[in-house]
Design a protein around this motif. Structure first.
Motif, PDB file in Angstrom:
ATOM      1  N   GLN A  80       0.818  -1.206   0.000  1.00 54.97           N
ATOM      2  CA  GLN A  80       0.000   0.000   0.000  1.00 54.97           C
ATOM      3  C   GLN A  80       0.857   1.264   0.000  1.00 54.97           C
ATOM      4  OE1 GLN A  80      -3.210  -0.023  -0.583  1.00 54.97           O
ATOM      5  NE2 GLN A  80      -3.058  -2.264  -0.659  1.00 54.97           N
ATOM      6  N   THR A  81       1.956   1.248   0.777  1.00 54.23           N
ATOM      7  CA  THR A  81       2.849   2.407   0.799  1.00 54.23           C
ATOM      8  C   THR A  81       3.476   2.632  -0.571  1.00 54.23           C
ATOM      9  OG1 THR A  81       3.349   2.108   3.146  1.00 54.23           O
ATOM     10  CG2 THR A  81       4.906   3.417   1.856  1.00 54.23           C
ATOM     11  N   THR A  82       3.893   1.536  -1.198  1.00 57.67           N
ATOM     12  CA  THR A  82       4.490   1.636  -2.537  1.00 57.67           C
ATOM     13  C   THR A  82       3.489   2.214  -3.529  1.00 57.67           C
ATOM     14  OG1 THR A  82       5.950  -0.248  -2.107  1.00 57.67           O
ATOM     15  CG2 THR A  82       5.571   0.346  -4.411  1.00 57.67           C
TER      16      THR A  82
ATOM     17  N   ARG B 212       1.519   6.995  -6.550  1.00 55.37           N
ATOM     18  CA  ARG B 212       0.454   7.960  -6.843  1.00 55.37           C
ATOM     19  C   ARG B 212       0.806   9.371  -6.369  1.00 55.37           C
ATOM     20  NH1 ARG B 212      -3.012   3.615  -4.830  1.00 55.37           N
ATOM     21  NH2 ARG B 212      -3.091   4.721  -2.825  1.00 55.37           N
ATOM     22  N   GLY B 213       1.991   9.538  -5.777  1.00 57.16           N
ATOM     23  CA  GLY B 213       2.392  10.856  -5.305  1.00 57.16           C
ATOM     24  C   GLY B 213       1.714  11.274  -4.023  1.00 57.16           C
ATOM     25  N   GLU B 214       1.304  10.312  -3.190  1.00 58.79           N
ATOM     26  CA  GLU B 214       0.574  10.630  -1.964  1.00 58.79           C
ATOM     27  C   GLU B 214       1.466  10.630  -0.729  1.00 58.79           C
ATOM     28  OE1 GLU B 214      -2.484   7.729  -1.764  1.00 58.79           O
ATOM     29  OE2 GLU B 214      -3.546   8.452  -3.538  1.00 58.79           O
ATOM     30  N   VAL B 215       2.687  10.126  -0.845  1.00 59.78           N
ATOM     31  CA  VAL B 215       3.595  10.012   0.292  1.00 59.78           C
ATOM     32  C   VAL B 215       4.987  10.424  -0.169  1.00 59.78           C
ATOM     33  CG1 VAL B 215       4.639   8.454   1.987  1.00 59.78           C
ATOM     34  CG2 VAL B 215       2.275   8.096   1.271  1.00 59.78           C
TER      35      VAL B 215
ATOM     36  N   ARG C  78      -5.216  17.762  -0.030  1.00 59.51           N
ATOM     37  CA  ARG C  78      -5.337  16.534  -0.814  1.00 59.51           C
ATOM     38  C   ARG C  78      -4.256  15.518  -0.484  1.00 59.51           C
ATOM     39  NH1 ARG C  78      -6.712  18.779  -6.928  1.00 59.51           N
ATOM     40  NH2 ARG C  78      -8.553  20.001  -6.341  1.00 59.51           N
ATOM     41  N   TYR C  79      -3.077  15.997  -0.104  1.00 63.64           N
ATOM     42  CA  TYR C  79      -1.949  15.089   0.126  1.00 63.64           C
ATOM     43  C   TYR C  79      -1.305  15.408   1.477  1.00 63.64           C
ATOM     44  CZ  TYR C  79      -2.725  14.602  -4.862  1.00 63.64           C
ATOM     45  OH  TYR C  79      -3.302  14.398  -6.092  1.00 63.64           O
ATOM     46  N   PRO C  80      -2.025  15.140   2.563  1.00 66.62           N
ATOM     47  CA  PRO C  80      -1.523  15.511   3.894  1.00 66.62           C
ATOM     48  C   PRO C  80      -0.273  14.756   4.325  1.00 66.62           C
ATOM     49  CG  PRO C  80      -3.482  14.120   4.068  1.00 66.62           C
ATOM     50  CD  PRO C  80      -3.345  14.483   2.626  1.00 66.62           C
ATOM     51  N   ASP C  81       0.024  13.617   3.680  1.00 64.15           N
ATOM     52  CA  ASP C  81       1.193  12.834   4.072  1.00 64.15           C
ATOM     53  C   ASP C  81       2.440  13.190   3.278  1.00 64.15           C
ATOM     54  OD1 ASP C  81      -0.242  11.419   6.002  1.00 64.15           O
ATOM     55  OD2 ASP C  81      -0.962   9.969   4.539  1.00 64.15           O
ATOM     56  N   VAL C  82       2.340  14.196   2.421  1.00 61.20           N
ATOM     57  CA  VAL C  82       3.528  14.697   1.725  1.00 61.20           C
ATOM     58  C   VAL C  82       4.137  15.804   2.571  1.00 61.20           C
ATOM     59  CG1 VAL C  82       4.394  15.910  -0.306  1.00 61.20           C
ATOM     60  CG2 VAL C  82       2.697  14.093  -0.574  1.00 61.20           C
TER      61      VAL C  82
ATOM     62  N   PRO D 277       6.271  11.355  -8.961  1.00 63.16           N
ATOM     63  CA  PRO D 277       4.800  11.428  -8.908  1.00 63.16           C
ATOM     64  C   PRO D 277       4.300  12.578  -8.050  1.00 63.16           C
ATOM     65  CG  PRO D 277       5.543   9.160  -8.624  1.00 63.16           C
ATOM     66  CD  PRO D 277       6.773  10.026  -8.543  1.00 63.16           C
ATOM     67  N   ILE D 278       5.028  12.907  -6.988  1.00 62.82           N
ATOM     68  CA  ILE D 278       4.609  14.023  -6.133  1.00 62.82           C
ATOM     69  C   ILE D 278       4.677  15.331  -6.907  1.00 62.82           C
ATOM     70  CG2 ILE D 278       5.181  15.358  -4.067  1.00 62.82           C
ATOM     71  CD1 ILE D 278       6.133  12.810  -2.775  1.00 62.82           C
TER      72      ILE D 278
END
Length: 301
Positions: A80-82, A87-90, A116-120, A279-280
């Motif tokens: 899931q992390t990968t 997807r540029g979410e982490v 949209r991307y709080p974990d970045v 991706p980010i």
């Protein structure tokens, strides 16, 4: 041993029933029994005590059950992390920006991106255009908001806004009663400009406009930031050109006037390295594009 062996084992250990476990795994009971027997043979350990009425874990089986669940859980987390990274979410995004971007387009872009991307993790640094280009070369920045023109093949540049620059005069200046100025009115003034090395083409553009108006500017000070130049104007050191937004946050000892005719203008652009396919970065650029299109539609409306 493969991951599916662990999944088969965990299913049986959870149900303690080969038939129900086989049904859950969408396979036949004999096939599942053979898989478990092969696993026990490979480990050289009995994992289950079997009887006609029940299936029970051995002590070794209970230990293997806990370890197998942890392996499968970590594997799923890794998957899931990968996927989220893809997807540029982490991950991390390093932004650099001019002061004007921070007071114009950047706050809304950052707000939407963080929602949209709080974990970045966002790292933000203010830099002039010249320093941003150097930071791109040393891989210190992923995305930058800088002024055009920039002649740099390393970068992909997309204009996103245009800034009109106005004249900043000290309070009480003899031209302060004029609502609009022309460049020719400034022929005898002392100019405070940014250093040419920090933006040669814009510096030369200002000088060129003054020459077209019939004079060469008398530059008495060269200062990097617009805010500092405004401070020197307030102290009566001279006049300067600043982005239009500064008139809303400027010093009370400074007045601002628009120029008639051709005024200095700068295009603000978003930049990234051509070889950066993160991706980010792509997700951030999508947010910028979306907000730019929205802003354009609102302007038309």
């Amino acid at each position: 041993m493969e991951l599916h062996d662990l999944r088969y084992f965990v299913a049986v250990a959870e149900d303690l029933h080969f038939g129900r476990a086989a049904q859950r795994l969408h396979m036949t009971q004999p096939a599942l029994s053979r898989q478990i027997q092969a696993l026990e043979a490979e480990l050289d350990v009995q994992l289950f005590r079997r009887s006609k009425r029940s299936v029970q874990l051995t002590i070794a089986g209970q230990t293997f059950f806990e370890e197998a669940k942890q392996i499968l859980r970590h594997t799923e987390q890794a998957i899931q992390t990968t996927k989220r990274v893809a997807r540029g979410e982490v991950g991390q995004l390093r932004l650099s920006f001019t002061a004007s971007a921070l007071r114009s387009v950047l706050p809304e872009i950052v707000r939407v991106f963080r929602e949209r991307y709080p974990d970045v993790q966002l790292t933000m640094n203010e830099r002039c255009t010249h320093d941003q280009v150097a930071a791109f070369h040393s891989h210190q920045v992923d995305v930058g908001f800088l002024y055009l023109p920039v002649d740099e093949k390393l970068l992909t540049l997309q204009p996103i806004a245009e800034e009109v620059w106005i004249v900043a005069l000290p309070k009480g200046h003899h031209l302060s009663d004029r609502k609009h100025l022309t460049l020719s009115m400034l022929a005898n003034e002392a100019f405070i400009l940014h250093p040419r090395q920090s933006g040669a083409k814009f510096y030369d553009r200002i000088v060129g406009l003054c020459e077209q108006a019939g004079f060469y500017p008398n530059v008495v000070q060269e200062v990097e930031t617009s805010q500092t130049r405004v401070g020197l104007v307030a102290a009566g050191m001279g006049i300067t050109f600043v982005p239009e937004y500064l008139q809303n946050v400027g010093d009370t000892e400074v007045i601002y006037r628009r120029l008639k005719g051709t005024a200095p203008k700068l295009q603000l652009a978003i930049a990234r390295r051509r070889d950066n396919f993160s991706p980010i970065v792509q997700q951030f650029l999508h947010v910028v594009e979306e907000l730019s299109q929205k802003s354009g539609q609102e302007s038309v409306a």
